[in-house]
Design an enzyme around this catalytic site. Structure first.
Site, PDB file in Angstrom:
ATOM      1  N   ASP A 185     -37.945 -10.118   5.975  1.00 39.16           N
ATOM      2  CA  ASP A 185     -37.851 -11.270   6.880  1.00 39.16           C
ATOM      3  C   ASP A 185     -38.878 -11.050   7.995  1.00 39.16           C
ATOM      4  OD1 ASP A 185     -36.798  -9.322   8.493  1.00 39.16           O
ATOM      5  OD2 ASP A 185     -34.847 -10.260   8.755  1.00 39.16           O
ATOM      6  N   SER A 186     -38.992 -12.016   8.895  1.00 38.07           N
ATOM      7  CA  SER A 186     -40.096 -11.959   9.867  1.00 38.07           C
ATOM      8  C   SER A 186     -39.705 -11.285  11.170  1.00 38.07           C
ATOM      9  CB  SER A 186     -40.549 -13.371  10.192  1.00 38.07           C
ATOM     10  OG  SER A 186     -39.523 -14.033  10.920  1.00 38.07           O
ATOM     11  N   GLY A 187     -38.411 -11.048  11.358  1.00 39.00           N
ATOM     12  CA  GLY A 187     -37.948 -10.526  12.648  1.00 39.00           C
ATOM     13  C   GLY A 187     -37.570 -11.654  13.594  1.00 39.00           C
ATOM     14  N   GLY A 188     -37.966 -12.882  13.249  1.00 37.33           N
ATOM     15  CA  GLY A 188     -37.681 -14.038  14.111  1.00 37.33           C
ATOM     16  C   GLY A 188     -36.199 -14.232  14.362  1.00 37.33           C
ATOM     17  N   PHE A 189     -35.417 -14.138  13.295  1.00 39.54           N
ATOM     18  CA  PHE A 189     -33.981 -14.366  13.441  1.00 39.54           C
ATOM     19  C   PHE A 189     -33.319 -13.266  14.272  1.00 39.54           C
ATOM     20  CE2 PHE A 189     -29.533 -14.145  12.069  1.00 39.54           C
ATOM     21  CZ  PHE A 189     -29.134 -15.423  12.394  1.00 39.54           C
ATOM     22  N   ASP A 231     -40.502 -17.568  12.491  1.00 37.72           N
ATOM     23  CA  ASP A 231     -39.975 -18.877  12.860  1.00 37.72           C
ATOM     24  C   ASP A 231     -39.088 -18.795  14.090  1.00 37.72           C
ATOM     25  OD1 ASP A 231     -38.024 -17.395  11.556  1.00 37.72           O
ATOM     26  OD2 ASP A 231     -36.983 -19.174  10.826  1.00 37.72           O
ATOM     27  N   GLN A 277     -36.797 -25.594   9.315  1.00 39.80           N
ATOM     28  CA  GLN A 277     -35.792 -25.559  10.383  1.00 39.80           C
ATOM     29  C   GLN A 277     -35.355 -26.980  10.715  1.00 39.80           C
ATOM     30  OE1 GLN A 277     -34.121 -23.145  11.608  1.00 39.80           O
ATOM     31  NE2 GLN A 277     -35.238 -21.255  11.163  1.00 39.80           N
ATOM     32  N   GLY A 279     -31.859 -21.158   9.543  1.00 41.40           N
ATOM     33  CA  GLY A 279     -31.050 -21.743  10.614  1.00 41.40           C
ATOM     34  C   GLY A 279     -29.746 -22.368  10.158  1.00 41.40           C
ATOM     35  N   ASP A 323     -29.643 -14.332   0.295  1.00 41.80           N
ATOM     36  CA  ASP A 323     -29.399 -12.977   0.790  1.00 41.80           C
ATOM     37  C   ASP A 323     -28.235 -13.071   1.749  1.00 41.80           C
ATOM     38  OD1 ASP A 323     -31.119 -14.175   3.092  1.00 41.80           O
ATOM     39  OD2 ASP A 323     -30.282 -12.333   3.922  1.00 41.80           O
ATOM     40  N   CYS A 377     -13.357  -7.736 -13.440  1.00 41.71           N
ATOM     41  CA  CYS A 377     -14.633  -7.100 -13.091  1.00 41.71           C
ATOM     42  C   CYS A 377     -14.823  -5.855 -13.952  1.00 41.71           C
ATOM     43  CB  CYS A 377     -14.650  -6.724 -11.611  1.00 41.71           C
ATOM     44  SG  CYS A 377     -16.156  -5.880 -11.081  1.00 41.71           S
ATOM     45  N   CYS A 437     -17.234  -3.513 -13.291  1.00 45.71           N
ATOM     46  CA  CYS A 437     -18.063  -2.545 -12.569  1.00 45.71           C
ATOM     47  C   CYS A 437     -17.430  -1.154 -12.666  1.00 45.71           C
ATOM     48  CB  CYS A 437     -18.271  -2.964 -11.114  1.00 45.71           C
ATOM     49  SG  CYS A 437     -16.980  -2.458  -9.966  1.00 45.71           S
ATOM     50  N   CYS A 444     -14.156  -0.655 -10.736  1.00 43.78           N
ATOM     51  CA  CYS A 444     -12.973  -1.303 -11.331  1.00 43.78           C
ATOM     52  C   CYS A 444     -12.569  -0.635 -12.643  1.00 43.78           C
ATOM     53  CB  CYS A 444     -13.235  -2.791 -11.524  1.00 43.78           C
ATOM     54  SG  CYS A 444     -13.286  -3.678  -9.948  1.00 43.78           S
ATOM     55  N   HIS A 453     -18.455  -2.335  -5.608  1.00 44.16           N
ATOM     56  CA  HIS A 453     -17.760  -3.439  -6.282  1.00 44.16           C
ATOM     57  C   HIS A 453     -18.221  -4.798  -5.747  1.00 44.16           C
ATOM     58  CE1 HIS A 453     -14.838  -6.306  -7.664  1.00 44.16           C
ATOM     59  NE2 HIS A 453     -14.713  -6.655  -6.391  1.00 44.16           N
TER      60      HIS A 453
HETATM   61 ZN   LIG Z   1     -15.534  -4.197  -9.632  1.00 37.30          ZN
END
Ligand SMILES: [Zn+2]
Length: 393
Positions: free
Chosen positions: A97-101, A151, A210, A237, A287, A325, A327, A330, A356
């Site tokens: 990311d740009s660091g803006g947020f 931004d 934005q 945003g 993300d 699940c 994984c 689990c 998990h």
């Molecule tokens: Zn799991």
């Protein structure tokens, strides 16, 4: 010879507005829609890179935060290690990311001017200045595969006038980001350069739309961003304090207007239900810190909603976190054991819950992709939502 692009994006199947495709980067192919685990300080908290690469998770791309890495350990350390990939030991794709947020989130601790943002470092209290040019320099030194423009974010409930001012500043900063980025690529400042067939070897640059909750401003912002021209487009945003219905109104209106042949990225969102609903509206990339952050505070995401491992009801429960699940957590451990670890303050509790949660988010997206390809996305969406609703989540 025609100029090669830094990334390629192909849509392979569509169901309504939902798209399944492949984003080809210089560090591998990424099937979309994709969830990107957040690696704030060069680590997806509580998770080894081997786990991220394992069949269990198979994360194809993770995030790094420019703001955090710039302040600590600093660009000198990462540059001299040969860039962020080498520094952290990760050969797959990275988005920064740009660091803006982050600087925007500092609230009263920062001052925003036309030139950029002045703020105090949370690490050592020193005065720092972040601008489109500085952000592009830092991201070139990090050598991430996808770079975000610098931004400005208007508060979720900002009025029309304030949002318009902020949105226009974002456009001017996007243009400065584009210019600085192109200059840095020409000067070979990108530490992550990697040539593979059909691609330029350069970093890709994504623009950010934005405009808070104001649809007219969102549309203007999109138009201005597309006019500058980027390799992908993000909606920024959102998920900053506005109502959830407002977020979906914006996505409903904006996503279908975004360039069809470029990846569409919804920044910082959201819960598994949010992801599925945003995919249905045409989003390709996500993300969010939820799976890792909530994993550390004892909360598991399951196909039946959230599960708080601290609750006494799990004391003797031999079932896994989520019976559907597969994984490794689990397959091996019970709720009773995970609760015991958490109540004893054992670090393994955070590690296992994080694993998990990441598996659940990444698996959900696998299911989303498969169902779009097979034409069953509307059924997948309905069943996924009904299971969550049955639990009151
Ligand atoms: Zn799991």
């Amino acid at each position: 010879m025609a100029k090669l692009p830094p990334t390629k994006f192909h849509i392979q199947a569509q169901s309504g507005e939902a798209r399944a495709g492949v984003l080809t980067t210089r560090r591998g192919q990424i099937e979309t829609p994709v969830f990107m685990p957040v690696g704030t300080a060069g680590t997806v908290k509580g998770t080894r890179f081997e786990e991220l690469e394992s069949a269990d998770l198979d994360a194809r791309i993770i995030l790094g935060n420019t703001y955090h890495l710039w302040l600590r350990p600093g660009i000198d350390v990462i540059s001299s290690a040969g860039g962020l990939h080498r520094f952290i030991g990760w050969d797959r794709a990275l988005l920064t990311d740009s660091g803006g947020f982050q600087v925007w989130s500092l609230g009263a601790l920062r001052k925003i001017t036309e030139e950029g943002t002045e703020f105090r470092s949370h690490v050592d209290g020193s005065l720092k200045f972040l601008s489109p040019e500085v952000s592009m320099e830092v991201q070139a030194a990090l050598g991430s595969d996808i770079v975000m423009v610098f931004d400005e974010c208007a508060p979720g409930k900002a009025g029309h006038e304030e949002t318009e001012r902020s949105m226009n500043l974002t456009t001017r900063w996007a243009k400065r980001s584009r210019d600085a980025f192109d200059r840095l690529q020409r000067d070979s400042a990108d530490t992550g350069r990697l040539e593979i067939e059909g691609l330029s070897g350069q970093q890709a640059l994504f623009g950010i739309v934005q405009g808070a909750s104001h649809l007219d401003l969102r549309r203007q912002s999109l138009e201005q961003t597309v006019e500058i021209g980027f390799d992908g487009y993000a909606i920024g945003g959102l998920s900053v304090g506005e109502e959830k219905s407002v977020m979906f109104d914006v996505i409903d209106d904006i996503a279908p207007r975004m360039p069809r042949d470029s990846p569409r990225y919804l920044m910082g969102v959201g819960t598994p239900a949010d992801l599925v609903e945003a995919v249905a509206r045409g989003i390709d990339m996500f993300d969010c810190v939820l799976p890792t952050r909530n994993g550390r505070t004892g909360q598991a995401f399951t196909s039946h909603g959230k599960l708080n491992i601290k609750n006494a009801q799990w004391t003797n429960d031999s079932r896994p976190l989520d019976e559907s699940c597969r994984c490794s957590v689990c397959r091996r451990h019970s709720r009773a054991y995970l609760r015991h670890l958490y109540m004893s303050g054992e670090m393994l509790a955070s590690i296992l819950l994080t694993h998990h949660n990441l598996a659940f988010f990444l698996d959900t997206m696998r299911g989303v992709r498969q169902s779009i390809r097979s034409g069953d996305f509307p059924i997948f969406r309905r069943e996924f939502t009904e299971r969550l609703d049955a639990n009151g989540e």
